[in-house]
Scaffold this active site. Structure first.
Site, short mmCIF file in Angstrom:
data_model
loop_
_atom_site.label_atom_id
_atom_site.label_comp_id
_atom_site.label_asym_id
_atom_site.label_seq_id
_atom_site.Cartn_x
_atom_site.Cartn_y
_atom_site.Cartn_z
N LYS A 13 47.09 3.64 55.62
CA LYS A 13 47.76 3.95 56.90
C LYS A 13 46.90 4.89 57.72
CE LYS A 13 48.75 8.40 56.30
NZ LYS A 13 48.18 9.46 57.02
N ASP A 145 54.53 9.44 52.36
CA ASP A 145 53.95 8.25 53.00
C ASP A 145 54.27 6.96 52.26
OD1 ASP A 145 52.67 9.74 54.99
OD2 ASP A 145 50.86 10.03 53.77
O1 C5P Z 1 54.86 14.05 50.18
P1 C5P Z 1 53.54 14.28 49.52
O2 C5P Z 1 53.67 14.49 48.04
O3 C5P Z 1 52.53 13.24 49.85
O4 C5P Z 1 52.99 15.63 50.12
C1 C5P Z 1 51.89 16.31 49.57
C2 C5P Z 1 51.84 17.73 50.11
O5 C5P Z 1 51.51 17.71 51.51
C3 C5P Z 1 53.17 18.48 50.04
O6 C5P Z 1 53.32 19.12 48.80
C4 C5P Z 1 53.00 19.49 51.17
O7 C5P Z 1 52.18 20.56 50.78
C5 C5P Z 1 52.24 18.69 52.21
N1 C5P Z 1 53.14 18.03 53.18
C6 C5P Z 1 53.78 18.80 54.13
N2 C5P Z 1 54.61 18.20 55.03
C7 C5P Z 1 54.78 16.86 55.03
C8 C5P Z 1 54.11 16.06 54.10
C9 C5P Z 1 53.28 16.67 53.18
O8 C5P Z 1 53.64 20.03 54.15
N3 C5P Z 1 55.58 16.30 55.93
#
Ligand code: C5P
Length: 319
Positions: A13, A145
């Protein structure tokens, strides 16, 4: 036992626009984003195991090892299979063979693509009948995502990115994608964004929102209207952490790309171009700059939008 196998794929993406709100108490940030899936896919081949084990092996296009991916219980495809297994009360296991085309820790949601492909492959392999809402719920637990990796095409993202609404557009985009190593860890880019905002006079709108002219440009399908409206709130932090990216963006501008931006949390750079021939011309000018400023540079021409995760083949039973 027959070696029942299912093959699934999921796309990388990009974010045509990414607006990031302040840090939430749960450690995430509210987002307002326009996602687009591009024609760069990872493939997951799921093979039934009779024992209750979920195992994984990740290879690159040539079948070699992939730096930055550990084939253990941290692998997002493994977590996807495990959560589906628990949800479905499955007694069998699975071996996941992940073929990566999407660069790792590159701001392209490659790990999320692996999770989405693993969900679809395992659902089929284990004969589970989850409906779309259940599947999207599982996906959201795995990562912000992952729901979009299932949905694909062009979509609005809200919440921490996991709330996805399809966006109708006739817009087809072509990009010169410049990836480099090492990757950037997503949390570090968000943390750096928070740091750079501290003490800044610019107030962050809460919740973050996308400007109307951007949405109108996306709906219009006119790529030249979109160019000046591409935006990424994570870009200043990515440039701070990897200053060479600014050279690549500048070279893209000088070479006549329509526009450029860092992809997601970086370090991939996207240069918007008119078509494949334009991508080749821009690549000629940008390549020496990128190779001087960054390590392990790879250039690809990619296109959006494309469909989300899907099965490539069904269980064969005996191959
Ligand atoms: O959701 P995901 O596990 O991919 O996110 C990885 C990290 O990215 C989260 O632990 C956070 O630190 C950061 N993140 C964030 N805000 C989001 C998505 C991700 O702060 N909307």
């Amino acid at each position: 036992m027959g070696t029942q196998q299912v093959l699934a794929q999921a796309p990388a993406k990009i974010n045509l626009a990414l607006r990031v709100g302040p840090l939430r108490p749960d450690g995430y940030h509210d987002l307002a984003t326009v996602y687009q899936a591009i024609d760069l896919h990872d493939q997951v081949r799921a093979t039934l195991r009779s024992d209750p084990v979920v195992s994984v092996e990740t290879v690159d296009r040539a079948g070699g090892p992939v730096a930055g991916v550990s084939d253990d219980h941290h692998h997002l495809a493994v977590l996807a299979a495990q959560s589906l297994r628990a949800r479905g009360g499955v007694t069998a296991g699975v071996h996941l063979h992940v073929r990566k085309n999407i660069p790792v820790a590159a701001g392209l949601a490659g790990g999320s693509a692996d999770a989405a492909a693993a969900l679809l492959a395992c659902m089929e392999l284990w004969g589970l009948g989850l409906d779309r809402a259940e599947l999207l719920g599982l996906a959201a637990e795995l990562g912000s995502d992952v729901p979009f990796a299932l949905a694909g095409e062009t979509a609005l993202g809200a919440g921490r990115g996991e709330q996805v609404r399809p966006l109708t557009t006739g817009m087809a985009t072509t990009w010169l994608l410049i990836s480099s190593a090492p990757g950037l860890a997503t949390p570090s880019v968000y943390t750096q964004t928070d740091r750079m905002r501290e003490g800044s006079a610019v107030l962050q709108p809460q919740p973050p929102h996308l400007p109307d002219d951007l949405l109108a440009a996306v709906r219009s399908g006119e790529v030249t209207r979109l160019g000046p409206l591409l935006h990424n709130d994570l870009q200043p932090a990515a440039l701070h952490l990897r200053p060479g990216l600014a050279n690549v963006l500048a070279a893209g501008r000088a070479a006549g790309s329509i526009a450029g931006l860092v992809s997601g949390s970086g370090p991939s750079v996207l240069l918007l171009v008119a078509d494949d021939a334009h991508a080749d011309a821009v690549a000629g000018a940008v390549t020496p700059v990128a190779r001087a400023a960054l390590n392990d540079v790879q250039l690809r021409t990619v296109h959006g939008p494309v469909a989300g995760a899907r099965l490539v083949s069904r269980p064969s039973g005996s191959d």
